[in-house]
Design a protein around this motif. Structure first.
Motif, PDB file in Angstrom:
ATOM      1  N   THR A 160       0.845  -1.197   0.000  1.00 51.90           N
ATOM      2  CA  THR A 160       0.000   0.000   0.000  1.00 51.90           C
ATOM      3  C   THR A 160       0.879   1.246   0.000  1.00 51.90           C
ATOM      4  O   THR A 160       1.764   1.394   0.847  1.00 51.90           O
TER       5      THR A 160
ATOM      6  N   LYS B 253       0.795   5.324   0.265  1.00 55.23           N
ATOM      7  CA  LYS B 253       0.068   6.550   0.587  1.00 55.23           C
ATOM      8  C   LYS B 253       0.893   7.706   0.035  1.00 55.23           C
ATOM      9  O   LYS B 253       1.986   7.988   0.534  1.00 55.23           O
TER      10      LYS B 253
ATOM     11  N   TYR C 276       1.551  11.619  -1.138  1.00 55.09           N
ATOM     12  CA  TYR C 276       1.236  13.030  -0.871  1.00 55.09           C
ATOM     13  C   TYR C 276       0.753  13.699  -2.153  1.00 55.09           C
ATOM     14  O   TYR C 276       1.406  13.627  -3.189  1.00 55.09           O
TER      15      TYR C 276
ATOM     16  N   HIS D 127      -3.338  16.396   0.759  1.00 52.41           N
ATOM     17  CA  HIS D 127      -4.005  15.176   1.198  1.00 52.41           C
ATOM     18  C   HIS D 127      -3.197  13.988   0.687  1.00 52.41           C
ATOM     19  O   HIS D 127      -2.212  14.153  -0.038  1.00 52.41           O
ATOM     20  N   TYR D 128      -3.599  12.795   1.078  1.00 54.90           N
ATOM     21  CA  TYR D 128      -2.893  11.582   0.648  1.00 54.90           C
ATOM     22  C   TYR D 128      -3.848  10.679  -0.113  1.00 54.90           C
ATOM     23  O   TYR D 128      -4.975  10.434   0.333  1.00 54.90           O
ATOM     24  N   ASP D 129      -3.399  10.206  -1.262  1.00 51.77           N
ATOM     25  CA  ASP D 129      -4.153   9.196  -2.010  1.00 51.77           C
ATOM     26  C   ASP D 129      -3.522   7.833  -1.761  1.00 51.77           C
ATOM     27  O   ASP D 129      -2.290   7.710  -1.701  1.00 51.77           O
ATOM     28  N   GLU D 130      -4.354   6.826  -1.621  1.00 52.98           N
ATOM     29  CA  GLU D 130      -3.872   5.480  -1.300  1.00 52.98           C
ATOM     30  C   GLU D 130      -3.985   4.569  -2.518  1.00 52.98           C
ATOM     31  O   GLU D 130      -5.006   4.536  -3.196  1.00 52.98           O
ATOM     32  N   TYR D 131      -2.919   3.826  -2.770  1.00 53.38           N
ATOM     33  CA  TYR D 131      -2.892   2.903  -3.910  1.00 53.38           C
ATOM     34  C   TYR D 131      -2.374   1.548  -3.446  1.00 53.38           C
ATOM     35  O   TYR D 131      -1.305   1.479  -2.826  1.00 53.38           O
ATOM     36  N   LYS D 132      -3.102   0.494  -3.735  1.00 54.86           N
ATOM     37  CA  LYS D 132      -2.642  -0.858  -3.434  1.00 54.86           C
ATOM     38  C   LYS D 132      -2.113  -1.473  -4.722  1.00 54.86           C
ATOM     39  O   LYS D 132      -2.846  -1.624  -5.696  1.00 54.86           O
TER      40      LYS D 132
ATOM     41  N   VAL E 207       2.914  -0.503   4.596  1.00 59.38           N
ATOM     42  CA  VAL E 207       2.351   0.770   4.138  1.00 59.38           C
ATOM     43  C   VAL E 207       3.500   1.765   3.960  1.00 59.38           C
ATOM     44  O   VAL E 207       4.163   2.148   4.932  1.00 59.38           O
TER      45      VAL E 207
ATOM     46  N   ILE F  59       4.761   5.459   2.853  1.00 60.67           N
ATOM     47  CA  ILE F  59       4.278   6.834   2.717  1.00 60.67           C
ATOM     48  C   ILE F  59       5.285   7.624   1.882  1.00 60.67           C
ATOM     49  O   ILE F  59       6.453   7.761   2.255  1.00 60.67           O
TER      50      ILE F  59
END
Length: 323
Positions: free
Chosen positions: A4, A6, A8, A19-24, A88, A90
């Motif tokens: 995953t 996260k 910026y 904000h943060y976008d999350e990508y798996k 995860v 970042i």
């Protein structure tokens, strides 16, 4: 393996705040962080912005912050990152100050490049404009550079520096200072004294390094800017550039203290450095004394083997502070 990310995100034209976008993502075990960013941009979200170029750890363009540590995206294996930080990851820009972020992971590095330019990062020498042979130096003299010439100006050290992050906008930073040493250590360069006079200035030069040593940890090329800054300290004294001020007196005070006791007398060091101005530190001195951090002069112990320590100082000390 599934990881995953996260990431910026901030576009000053449209966003009020980051904000943060999350990508798996499913990534191969031999993938690097740059592969993940490319996959996000090419397959999921083409609006993601980041810098990249050579992909071989040479250009320094893809420097980013990964879980709080500055790294090159192209040289950081995802597998090792997961082992260090967990599943995860970042991903952030080198600086998250809103005024610096151009878009997402892309920042304005003008302050970095201006300081790099200020130290004149090139050889200064009177040479034939049409030479018939290369201006070479023996390998043993090249070793004096201690890999300072490996710097790729990625900015990892600069944006992890506690002095820079503390808001000191004038401080040249570890990259520019390491670059200075690259030329003061080069026997072909003819501007050694001029370079040392620049980095000897209070507020911008070597004396404003807070010795956090963060630059050592994040440099992807093993340049070790902190040690280069230490070498510049020595060169400033050796070349007679040092001036009597609180910074140089502080450095000289270390030697005096070790010579006298074999260990550092922190209370007298401040007095030696600042003279009568030491009174402004009285509240801190009282607190340190109460904690046993500093001792009165007659309470200072002597180090075991003080005679040997004093002999070593006499043998190794090559210069003293001049008026």
């Amino acid at each position: 393996m599934e990881v995953t990310f996260k990431v910026y995100r901030f576009n000053p034209e449209f966003d009020d705040k980051p904000h943060y976008d999350e990508y798996k993502l499913e990534m191969g075990e031999d993938s690097v962080i740059l592969d993940a960013l490319n996959k996000i941009k090419w397959e999921i979200d083409g609006s993601l912005s980041y810098r990249r170029s050579c992909r071989h750890g040479i250009c320094g363009s893809c420097a980013i912050k990964l879980n709080g540590k500055n790294v090159l995206a192209c040289k950081t294996p995802i597998k090792e990152a997961v082992e260090q930080f967990g599943n995860v990851l970042i991903v952030e820009p080198l600086s998250k100050k809103k005024e610096k972020v151009i878009k997402d992971l892309v920042i304005d590095k003008k302050d970095f490049w201006d300081k790099n330019a200020k130290v004149k990062p090139y050889l200064i020498a009177e040479i034939d404009e049409h030479p018939t042979s290369e201006n070479l130096i023996p390998p043993k003299l090249v070793e004096l550079l201690e890999d300072a010439d490996y710097c790729i100006a990625c900015g990892c050290c600069y944006y992890t520096c506690e002095t820079i992050r503390g808001g000191d906008t004038e401080f040249l930073g570890p990259q520019a200072l390491a670059k200075t040493y690259r030329f003061t250590a080069d026997v072909r360069d003819e501007a050694k004294k001029e370079r040392l006079e620049l980095v000897n200035e209070l507020g911008i030069g070597v004396w404003d390094c807070v010795k956090c040593q963060g630059c050592i940890e994040v440099c992807p090329k093993g340049v070790d800017p902190f040690t280069k800054i230490t070498h510049l300290h020595n060169q400033i004294f050796e070349e007679g550039v040092a001036k009597k001020n609180v910074a140089t007196k502080h450095a000289e005070g270390f030697v005096h203290s070790i010579k006298k006791h074999g260990i550092l007398d922190e209370g007298m060091l401040v007095l030696y450095s600042e003279g009568v101005n030491v009174v402004r530190h009285l509240p801190e001195a009282i607190a340190m004394f109460a904690k046993g951090k500093i001792k009165l002069p007659w309470q200072m112990p002597k180090s075991k083997g003080l005679d040997e320590i004093q002999k070593l100082i006499e043998i190794s000390q090559t210069h003293e502070l001049k008026d």
